[in-house]
Design an enzyme around this catalytic site. Sequence first.
Site, short mmCIF file in Angstrom:
data_model
loop_
_atom_site.label_atom_id
_atom_site.label_comp_id
_atom_site.label_asym_id
_atom_site.label_seq_id
_atom_site.Cartn_x
_atom_site.Cartn_y
_atom_site.Cartn_z
CB ILE A 1 18.05 -61.05 63.26
CG1 ILE A 1 17.14 -62.26 62.96
CG2 ILE A 1 19.03 -61.36 64.39
CD1 ILE A 1 17.85 -63.44 62.33
CE LYS B 1 10.18 -55.47 56.47
NZ LYS B 1 11.61 -55.32 56.76
CB CYS C 1 8.34 -59.51 71.41
SG CYS C 1 8.91 -61.05 70.68
CG HIS D 1 11.14 -57.11 66.83
ND1 HIS D 1 10.90 -56.61 68.10
CD2 HIS D 1 10.34 -58.21 66.70
CE1 HIS D 1 10.00 -57.39 68.70
NE2 HIS D 1 9.65 -58.36 67.89
CB CYS E 1 10.12 -61.11 58.46
SG CYS E 1 9.19 -62.46 57.70
CB SER E 2 10.61 -57.30 62.53
OG SER E 2 10.37 -58.50 63.24
#
Lengths: 420, 137
Positions: free
Chosen positions: A244, A362, A92, A366, A241-242
Amino acid sequence: MARKLNRGVAIVGAGMSKFGAFPDKNSRELLVEAFIEMMGSIDKGIDPKDIEAFYFGDAAGEAFEGQGHTAPIMGDWLGLLPIPCVRVENACASGSVAIRQAMLSIASGMHDIVLAGGAEKMSNLSTTRVTDTLADFTDVYSERSAGFTFPTAYASMATAYMAEYGARPEHFMMVGIKNHRNGALNPKAQFNSSILDIMNSKISKAKGKGGAIPTWKDEMDFLHDEGANPIVAWPMRLFDCSPISDGAACVLVVAEELVRRFTDSPLYIIGSGLASCGPLHDRDRLTSISAARVASQQAYEMAGVKPQDIQVAEVHDCFTIAELVAMEDIGFYEPGTAYKAVEEGATALDGPKPINPSGGLKSKGHPISASGAGQVVEIWHQLREEAGLRQVPIKNLRLGLTHNIGAHGSTCSINIFERR
Amino acid sequence: MDKRPFTIASFDQFLAEGKFMGMKCSKCGAFRIPPKPMCSQCYSTELEWVEMTGKGTLSAYSCVAVGTTMMVEEGYDRKNLYCTGVISLEEGPRICAQIIGADSNNPESIKIGTPLKVGFVERGKGEERRTYLAFNP
């Protein structure tokens, strides 16, 4: 001894696609969108045929789109052939490491005008396959084999952080609330809405359907509802969670002698650090990422500035706990105190230390290889005071920092920018 | 002394035999689990296998609702969470492993610092079925 570049390097243009889930667009097409915006951002213009090299961050083209050897293909889509097109893979952190490689290629004297960025198309795959692909960035022999997913690695840091410092899951939620508020002001963000907006829209939908109407009192109440905010890897829930994401971002990096040909408002890369660490269990601490401490130290020394000098930062909040750990690792806060700063609002857009004005990973999204370049795009807008509604209200803005993590901390890339 | 090479394949073979073996560097004393063919601390290749006591404490954990394919195929999902984490071993080093027998559906009931004992878990279908390291409260 602090390392210095052999010649100055600056960013003179930056652009990104919208981040989100786009069923009808692949990573090439998204990168073209970012490239067109980047070209338009160069105040005095550029002939793209003057670009001499391209560093392309790509963590998992094979897994996400079934495409290997992606750099020359991207170069073709951008009309850059036959220049060198080099793929950079650091999970990442690929996007920001690509920018660093561009910087090094210029500082070495090999090139003067270099494109760098990243793109990712993740939404093709099912959640389980995305989970598998990201879990491949942990150590498959010691972490993945223990059932670790990507969220699991950060969730483990979160339980260690709670036990060591007395933080509660509500502190993680506060990070998410803050970043969504910022993202609501960012038209490029995947979630261009606050958690309050999301909650109210769910209430309106329920009223429209005529079924049971949820009785959430406020954002925190909503986030405590297992139905609205289910566990992914406890204590990390959906809104920790970030998402998809699909998206792309890129910047134009040039040698200092050429800067004024392109703009009178460049961002110099005055500090850069890059460091690595091993799997979670082999690290010195479970509540901190040593690669981030080492990389930020390198960057501060090279730049000759201190954490307190940085006026705006984009940090790698792939999970809400990651933002707290980042804030401490880059020296903005003492270990174990970042969660209190978030509670006090210190890192809000109008706080003394604004963090992730873009909405962060977030809320902004991402798309993993694009994220690091996307952070630099935000710092470009902030330091040039072109960030619109989400502009941080700090006078004499000059210094910004990006903190970009590869995997669960195996790589950390820090860059410090000065507007001159 | 066991003469098996210091590879992950050997480590896995030991697990299949119900043994939790660590690699210890004879020169600097550092443990590597799973093993490496060279000590990554002092570069020595004078290494030995040490049977670990299997005692440790829980240092970090998570209860996972959205697992990898391997874990989903074992029957774990949003209704049936699994616990995994970082264990600090009595001998000093840490290791990641699944925590079997923890109340995974009540994550808040699990406490960091809980004493753990090594166990083993089999996962995978057909030819891919093998033994993995695990710990029990």
